[in-house]
Scaffold this motif. Structure first.
Motif, mmCIF file in Angstrom:
data_model
loop_
_atom_site.group_PDB
_atom_site.id
_atom_site.type_symbol
_atom_site.label_atom_id
_atom_site.label_comp_id
_atom_site.label_asym_id
_atom_site.label_seq_id
_atom_site.Cartn_x
_atom_site.Cartn_y
_atom_site.Cartn_z
ATOM 1 N N HIS A 1 0.822 -1.212 0.000
ATOM 2 C CA HIS A 1 0.000 0.000 0.000
ATOM 3 C C HIS A 1 0.855 1.261 0.000
ATOM 4 O O HIS A 1 1.634 1.480 0.928
ATOM 5 C CB HIS A 1 -0.925 -0.023 1.209
ATOM 6 N N PRO A 2 0.687 2.099 -1.052
ATOM 7 C CA PRO A 2 1.589 3.245 -1.263
ATOM 8 C C PRO A 2 1.708 4.188 -0.072
ATOM 9 O O PRO A 2 2.817 4.586 0.289
ATOM 10 C CB PRO A 2 0.972 3.970 -2.455
ATOM 11 N N LEU A 3 0.572 4.536 0.558
ATOM 12 C CA LEU A 3 0.660 5.521 1.639
ATOM 13 C C LEU A 3 1.350 4.957 2.871
ATOM 14 O O LEU A 3 2.067 5.664 3.574
ATOM 15 C CB LEU A 3 -0.734 6.044 2.016
ATOM 16 N N TRP B 1 -5.943 0.954 4.608
ATOM 17 C CA TRP B 1 -5.791 0.447 3.242
ATOM 18 C C TRP B 1 -6.978 -0.419 2.839
ATOM 19 O O TRP B 1 -7.115 -0.779 1.681
ATOM 20 C CB TRP B 1 -4.495 -0.386 3.125
ATOM 21 N N ARG C 1 3.629 2.542 2.764
ATOM 22 C CA ARG C 1 5.041 2.435 2.373
ATOM 23 C C ARG C 1 5.748 3.778 2.502
ATOM 24 O O ARG C 1 6.878 3.860 2.997
ATOM 25 C CB ARG C 1 5.167 1.959 0.922
ATOM 26 N N GLU C 2 5.053 4.803 2.023
ATOM 27 C CA GLU C 2 5.634 6.146 2.043
ATOM 28 C C GLU C 2 5.959 6.563 3.473
ATOM 29 O O GLU C 2 7.027 7.097 3.764
ATOM 30 C CB GLU C 2 4.615 7.098 1.419
ATOM 31 N N ALA D 1 -4.769 -0.730 -4.240
ATOM 32 C CA ALA D 1 -3.374 -1.135 -4.034
ATOM 33 C C ALA D 1 -3.298 -2.236 -2.983
ATOM 34 O O ALA D 1 -4.186 -2.350 -2.157
ATOM 35 C CB ALA D 1 -2.546 0.052 -3.586
ATOM 36 N N ASN E 1 8.804 4.553 4.878
ATOM 37 C CA ASN E 1 10.061 5.048 4.300
ATOM 38 C C ASN E 1 10.572 6.274 5.057
ATOM 39 O O ASN E 1 11.782 6.424 5.255
ATOM 40 C CB ASN E 1 9.863 5.416 2.831
ATOM 41 N N ALA F 1 -4.725 8.702 -2.342
ATOM 42 C CA ALA F 1 -3.973 7.483 -2.630
ATOM 43 C C ALA F 1 -4.614 6.739 -3.783
ATOM 44 O O ALA F 1 -5.791 6.890 -4.072
ATOM 45 C CB ALA F 1 -3.955 6.586 -1.418
ATOM 46 N N GLU F 2 -3.817 5.917 -4.437
ATOM 47 C CA GLU F 2 -4.367 5.074 -5.490
ATOM 48 C C GLU F 2 -5.239 4.028 -4.826
ATOM 49 O O GLU F 2 -4.877 3.472 -3.805
ATOM 50 C CB GLU F 2 -3.248 4.349 -6.234
#
Ligand SMILES: [Fe+2]
Ligand SMILES: [Fe+2]
Length: 161
Positions: free
Chosen positions: A33-35, A146, A37-38, A161, A41, A157-158
């Motif tokens: 899931h992009p958010l 998510w 992960r972001e 995902a 990170n 967010a996309e």
């Protein structure tokens, strides 16, 4: 002349942060899931900065800095994260929360010792970072943003995902 135990304590903290970077690497590689992960990170980057800041203090005191290796096969933290990673995003987040609570306690404990004001400030700032990480991860693990239908948290967010 620097107190030898002062260097040793800084070393333990820096080692924990270096292990954290490895654990985040595993967690990030298992979360799609992009958010999430972001955010992970950015937490990973905080831990990297902690290692660098603590290493600067260690060097100033004449000690050997902690090496940052990408291969942390001896790290229990990384192993635990990898294991729960097989169970999905939520379990990975709970594992990372356990790690974060450990860092918070380690810094809390470290603050009981005598330090120069500069080092004490640094340790306090790091502890605040750990608490921020823990709060976000606990919240995310509980609300599972998510999961479809929980849009507000995932705004921008996309989907899917
Ligand atoms: Fe840290
Ligand atoms: Fe953290």
């Amino acid at each position: 002349m620097a107190d030898k135990s002062e260097v040793a304590r800084l070393h333990s903290l820096a080692q924990l942060d270096a292990d954290a970077v490895g654990a985040y690497d595993v967690a990030i590689s298992r979360i799609p899931h992009p958010l999430v992960r972001e955010r992970l990170n950015s937490f990973r980057a905080d831990h990297l900065r902690h290692v660098q800041d603590l290493n600067t203090c260690i060097r100033d005191l004449g000690g050997e800095p902690v090496a940052l290796r990408s291969d942390l096969k001896g790290s229990a933290m990384k192993g635990l994260t990898a294991m729960t990673g097989l169970m999905g995003t939520e379990a990975t987040l709970w594992a990372m929360l356990g790690n974060e609570e450990l860092f918070d306690r380690a810094y809390e404990l470290a603050l009981q010792f005598e330090w120069t004001p500069e080092v004490k400030d640094l340790i306090r700032q790091h502890r605040e970072d750990e608490r921020r990480h823990g709060t976000w991860i606990r919240d995310a693990a509980r609300t599972r943003p998510w999961v479809e239908g929980r849009i507000p948290f995932m705004e921008g967010a996309e989907q899917g995902a």
